[in-house]
Design a protein around this motif. Sequence first.
Motif, short mmCIF file in Angstrom:
data_model
loop_
_atom_site.label_atom_id
_atom_site.label_comp_id
_atom_site.label_asym_id
_atom_site.label_seq_id
_atom_site.Cartn_x
_atom_site.Cartn_y
_atom_site.Cartn_z
N SER A 189 43.75 74.65 54.76
CA SER A 189 44.27 73.31 54.49
C SER A 189 43.95 72.36 55.65
CB SER A 189 45.79 73.37 54.29
OG SER A 189 46.12 74.30 53.27
N PRO A 190 43.99 71.03 55.40
CA PRO A 190 43.79 70.07 56.49
C PRO A 190 44.82 70.31 57.60
CG PRO A 190 43.71 68.96 54.36
CD PRO A 190 44.20 70.37 54.11
N PRO A 191 44.49 70.12 58.88
CA PRO A 191 43.26 69.50 59.36
C PRO A 191 42.09 70.46 59.56
CG PRO A 191 44.70 69.93 61.20
CD PRO A 191 45.45 70.39 59.97
N TYR A 192 42.27 71.75 59.26
CA TYR A 192 41.22 72.72 59.53
C TYR A 192 40.23 72.82 58.36
CZ TYR A 192 45.04 73.88 62.68
OH TYR A 192 46.06 73.79 63.57
N SER A 193 40.74 72.98 57.16
CA SER A 193 39.92 73.02 55.93
C SER A 193 38.76 74.02 56.02
CB SER A 193 39.39 71.62 55.60
OG SER A 193 40.46 70.71 55.43
N LEU A 194 39.07 75.20 56.54
CA LEU A 194 38.03 76.23 56.66
C LEU A 194 37.91 77.02 55.36
CD1 LEU A 194 38.88 77.59 60.22
CD2 LEU A 194 36.95 76.15 59.59
N PRO A 195 36.68 77.36 54.96
CA PRO A 195 36.53 78.21 53.77
C PRO A 195 37.03 79.62 54.05
CG PRO A 195 34.41 77.88 54.85
CD PRO A 195 35.40 76.99 55.56
N ILE A 196 37.74 80.20 53.08
CA ILE A 196 38.31 81.54 53.23
C ILE A 196 37.63 82.50 52.27
CG2 ILE A 196 40.42 82.91 53.22
CD1 ILE A 196 40.60 80.65 55.22
N ILE A 197 37.16 83.61 52.80
CA ILE A 197 36.66 84.70 51.96
C ILE A 197 37.71 85.80 52.02
CG2 ILE A 197 34.82 86.38 51.58
CD1 ILE A 197 32.91 84.46 52.97
N ASP A 198 38.50 85.92 50.96
CA ASP A 198 39.66 86.81 50.93
C ASP A 198 39.28 88.16 50.32
OD1 ASP A 198 42.10 88.12 50.38
OD2 ASP A 198 43.16 86.21 50.22
N ALA A 199 39.29 89.19 51.15
CA ALA A 199 38.90 90.53 50.69
C ALA A 199 39.86 91.06 49.63
CB ALA A 199 38.82 91.50 51.87
N ASP A 200 41.15 90.68 49.72
CA ASP A 200 42.11 91.14 48.72
C ASP A 200 41.78 90.60 47.34
OD1 ASP A 200 43.65 92.76 50.30
OD2 ASP A 200 45.11 91.21 50.82
N ILE A 201 41.41 89.31 47.28
CA ILE A 201 41.03 88.71 46.00
C ILE A 201 39.77 89.36 45.46
CG2 ILE A 201 40.21 86.58 44.91
CD1 ILE A 201 42.07 85.03 46.75
N LEU A 202 38.79 89.58 46.34
CA LEU A 202 37.55 90.23 45.91
C LEU A 202 37.82 91.67 45.46
CD1 LEU A 202 35.00 89.00 48.60
CD2 LEU A 202 35.40 88.10 46.31
N ALA A 203 38.77 92.35 46.15
CA ALA A 203 39.10 93.73 45.79
C ALA A 203 39.69 93.80 44.38
CB ALA A 203 40.07 94.33 46.80
N ARG A 204 40.44 92.78 44.01
CA ARG A 204 40.97 92.73 42.64
C ARG A 204 39.86 92.44 41.63
NH1 ARG A 204 46.53 92.19 41.95
NH2 ARG A 204 47.73 92.20 43.89
N LYS A 205 38.96 91.57 42.03
CA LYS A 205 37.86 91.19 41.14
C LYS A 205 36.96 92.37 40.80
CE LYS A 205 33.79 88.16 40.96
NZ LYS A 205 32.98 87.14 41.71
N SER A 221 36.14 104.28 49.10
CA SER A 221 34.71 104.49 48.87
C SER A 221 34.23 103.82 47.59
CB SER A 221 34.40 105.99 48.82
OG SER A 221 34.91 106.58 47.63
N ILE A 222 35.15 103.57 46.68
CA ILE A 222 34.82 102.87 45.43
C ILE A 222 34.87 101.36 45.63
CG2 ILE A 222 35.59 102.39 43.07
CD1 ILE A 222 36.71 105.27 43.01
N VAL A 223 35.93 100.91 46.30
CA VAL A 223 36.19 99.47 46.38
C VAL A 223 35.39 98.79 47.49
CG1 VAL A 223 37.96 97.72 46.81
CG2 VAL A 223 38.49 99.72 45.39
N HIS A 224 35.32 99.40 48.68
CA HIS A 224 34.73 98.73 49.84
C HIS A 224 33.27 98.30 49.64
CE1 HIS A 224 37.89 100.14 53.04
NE2 HIS A 224 38.38 99.36 52.11
N PRO A 225 32.38 99.16 49.12
CA PRO A 225 30.99 98.72 48.93
C PRO A 225 30.87 97.52 47.98
CG PRO A 225 31.13 101.11 48.80
CD PRO A 225 32.53 100.60 48.78
#
Length: 274
Positions: free
Chosen positions: A23-39, A107-111
């Motif tokens: 969020s402002p003032p930083y507004s940095l893009p976040i790559i969330d491993a938890d969200i990707l792990a669900r995906k 071993s299934i999720v991490h790769p």
Amino acid sequence: MLFIGLTGSIATGKSTVSSILSSPPYSLPIIDADILARKVVEPGTDGYNAIVRYFGPTTPDLLVPASDSMPEKGPDGKGRPLNRPALGKRVFGTSEERKKDRAVLNSIVHPAVRKETYKAILRCYLKGCWAVVLDVPLLFESGWDKLSGVVMVVAVKDPELQMKRLMERDPHLSEEDAQNRVQSQGDVRLKAKRCEARGKGRGVVVWNDGSKEQLKANIDSCLQEIKKSSPPWWNWLCLLCPPLSVVAGAWTYWQNIRINREWADLELKEKARL
């Protein structure tokens, strides 16, 4: 582009810090491993099929139960979603059996997560971001610290506070289940110590034992320290000159390999004293 590796432990406030950084003032893009792990374990994916093959025969409640709102083959015919609490009971804990099951799941999720993370990093690079936050619960364990120019650990000094927050957040957990989840992610105080051992500008610890206002102040202080050691103009220069970016990335990786070796040596010396 600067990689900020964000980690912590369950119920230490890592998600809150991630939200503030995005969020402002930083507004940095976040790559969330938890969200990707669900995906990567959604019904129909290779990860989902591998989990069902391994855990299904010995975990009757592995999938969400079929009901009027949940067809036998799932909403889209690809299968019912994973029953995460049931899977959690199979992998969280300190027994050898739980450790084995957790290793299989990882071993299934991490790769698959790693592949999706690289795609997300490339998108951030093409957008011209000066920095990106890699939000990874097991940052050190999965090796993402080696690619991070800076590691940020969100920690609490009081273990009882961590347990209290977890039980309040997830009231369905028993005390034993909560303890198993905390232990499965390692001692966050040790992660903080390892982070600080990286040196000034390479590792920052955000202590989160107080109020949200105190947390924001700690984050701002850490960001100022990061910008001093890795100013945005340098990262913009790396974006504009890809060969320079490659050299800087290789240097960061080599430095992190050295840092990890020094940490491993320190751990051996401390164990030898016991």
